[in-house]
Scaffold this motif. Structure first.
Motif, mmCIF file in Angstrom:
data_model
loop_
_atom_site.group_PDB
_atom_site.id
_atom_site.type_symbol
_atom_site.label_atom_id
_atom_site.label_comp_id
_atom_site.label_asym_id
_atom_site.label_seq_id
_atom_site.Cartn_x
_atom_site.Cartn_y
_atom_site.Cartn_z
ATOM 1 N N ALA A 49 -4.658 3.306 38.807
ATOM 2 C CA ALA A 49 -5.037 4.262 37.960
ATOM 3 C C ALA A 49 -4.875 5.734 38.584
ATOM 4 N N SER A 50 -4.498 6.659 37.613
ATOM 5 C CA SER A 50 -4.512 8.047 38.288
ATOM 6 C C SER A 50 -5.030 9.107 37.126
ATOM 7 N N LEU A 51 -5.252 10.210 37.581
ATOM 8 C CA LEU A 51 -5.626 11.333 36.825
ATOM 9 C C LEU A 51 -5.088 12.439 37.032
ATOM 10 N N ASP A 57 -4.815 13.752 31.898
ATOM 11 C CA ASP A 57 -4.082 12.483 31.543
ATOM 12 C C ASP A 57 -4.115 11.625 32.515
ATOM 13 N N THR A 58 -4.352 10.135 31.994
ATOM 14 C CA THR A 58 -4.550 9.220 32.895
ATOM 15 C C THR A 58 -3.508 8.066 32.818
ATOM 16 N N TYR A 59 -3.477 7.340 33.791
ATOM 17 C CA TYR A 59 -2.514 6.274 33.865
ATOM 18 C C TYR A 59 -3.113 5.055 34.283
ATOM 19 N N TYR A 60 -2.972 3.864 33.702
ATOM 20 C CA TYR A 60 -3.505 2.654 34.231
ATOM 21 C C TYR A 60 -2.474 1.344 34.297
ATOM 22 N N THR A 69 -11.785 2.207 34.403
ATOM 23 C CA THR A 69 -11.768 3.735 33.847
ATOM 24 C C THR A 69 -11.816 4.521 35.084
ATOM 25 N N ILE A 70 -10.740 5.454 34.979
ATOM 26 C CA ILE A 70 -10.845 6.447 35.986
ATOM 27 C C ILE A 70 -11.558 7.982 35.342
ATOM 28 N N SER A 71 -12.227 8.619 36.096
ATOM 29 C CA SER A 71 -12.832 9.887 35.558
ATOM 30 C C SER A 71 -13.023 10.649 36.682
#
Length: 119
Positions: A49-51, A57-60, A69-71
């Motif tokens: 995951a990235s943010l 914007d996020t990527y999974y 969930t990335i936050s």
């Protein structure tokens, strides 16, 4: 010098949850993104995951969509990875990484934290 410190790994049963934390210490850093990678024994490292720092914007990875969930909290260079409905195949060493402005890719890495999912 920027240092990333991870915490929150552990051993859990399938279906359980864990939250990983990663905080950047040291000089203020301007970021493109922060991400979580993992590497299981005998397998390549993969981006989980990235943010993106500017717009959130996020990527999974497909394997974790709907479960992870990335936050990030406001005003801190910290990123979390909430992992729910963990599966044995999530077992790996998880690494936090930072892609700093001016770098071509993720260029700062944490030491890694172990996540083991087994019954």
């Amino acid at each position: 010098q920027v240092q990333l410190t991870e915490s929150g790994g552990g051993s859990v049963q399938p279906g359980a949850s864990l939250r990983l934390s990663c905080e950047a210490f040291g000089r203020p850093v301007s970021l493109v993104a922060m991400g979580w990678f993992r590497q299981a024994p005998g397998k390549d490292r993969e981006l989980v995951a990235s943010l993106r720092w500017a717009n959130g914007d996020t990527y999974y990875a497909d394997s974790v969509k709907g479960r992870f969930t990335i936050s990030r909290p406001r005003a801190k260079t910290t990123v979390y990875l909430q992992m729910d409905s963990l599966k044995p195949e999530d077992t790996a060493t998880y690494y936090c990484a930072a892609h700093r402005i001016g770098a071509n890719a993720y260029d700062k890495w944490g030491q890694g934290t172990q996540v083991t999912v087994s019954s």
